[in-house]
Design a protein around this motif. Structure first.
Motif: not given
Ligand SMILES: [Zn+2]
Length: 257
Positions: A7, A9, A96, A154, A202
């Motif tokens: 996970h 971005h 997400e 998450h 994250d």
């Molecule tokens: Zn996230």
């Protein structure tokens, strides 16, 4: 050691201009897969490009984040759903998506977008990657009314009783850098079976505490997360990373090379 960032971005503005450096860091650190999660239509499109450019390392999860539901028009939701459907052969998850308790003013819109995304996950038989800040109990109660077979909560933080329900339902959770320093997250790690667990950064989050100290999050942080999990689970780090790689292959239906 094969490391997994389930996970992150990569299309976030903070990573703009740093992607080659981030991919290089991932490779040097032994990160063999990154699941890049989108936030809106624009990041969906960019995540698809990154997944094409760095195939076999970067895999796309497409969706609309609850933080963005208020900024999107009706067309953007439909366009995003259409794009996911069109790219269903390369999309590895819907994410997400989720609900955020801090944005109660747009609750109805959050519910609408989350519902449409979960329905699409059902139709395409894709896993869902879920944000559940302040809403975990509600989400764990809602999910059985959908036929989404693979669910990832998450950065699971609380309450513990929802963790046990989630594990009973066969859901997965991910934890990241706070596993090294947060007593609450370490308690979650202690209580989740390793067969329901994966690692995340994250990124590009920059507010982690020591030993990360507010730098731009890098995939190589995963090694410290695995070591922290190994310490909590009283297992060798190698065995922890091996189980996480297995979980990743099962959850995302991706064969690691
Ligand atoms: Zn996230």
């Amino acid at each position: 050691m094969k490391l997994i960032d389930a996970h992150v971005h990569l299309s976030d503005a903070d990573y703009a201009g740093h992607i080659d450096e981030i991919i290089g860091d991932a490779k040097n650190a032994g990160v063999v897969a990154l699941v890049t999660n989108s936030m809106d239509l624009k990041t969906c499109q960019n995540d698809l490009k990154l997944a094409e450019k760095f195939h076999e390392l970067v895999f796309p999860a497409l969706g609309i984040h609850p933080w963005n539901v208020n900024m999107i028009g009706e067309n953007e939701l439909e366009e995003t759903l259409d794009l996911i459907q069109k790219e269903a052969n390369v999309v590895k998850a819907i994410g997400e998506i989720g609900l955020d308790g801090k944005y109660e003013t747009v609750w109805e819109k959050q519910m609408l977008v989350f519902d449409r995304m979960l329905r699409l996950a059902e139709t395409l038989d894709l896993p869902a990657i879920i944000h559940s800040r302040g809403t975990t109990e509600k989400i764990v109660e809602m999910l059985p009314s959908y036929n989404v077979k693979r669910v990832l909560l998450h950065w699971f933080s609380y309450p513990m009783k929802s963790l046990f329900k989630a594990v009973d339902a066969g859901y997965f959770i991910t934890e990241g850098p706070p596993a090294t320093y947060s007593s609450g997250i370490r308690e979650v790690v202690a209580n989740v079976p390793l067969t329901n667990f994966m690692t995340e950064t994250d990124g590009p989050v920059t507010y982690w505490k020591h030993p990360f100290d507010g730098q731009l999050t890098k995939p190589s942080y995963i090694r410290k997360v695995v070591e922290a999990v190994a310490e909590i689970k009283k297992m060798p780090a190698e065995a922890v990373s091996e189980q996480i790689a297995k979980n990743f292959e099962y959850f995302f239906r991706i064969k690691l090379t």
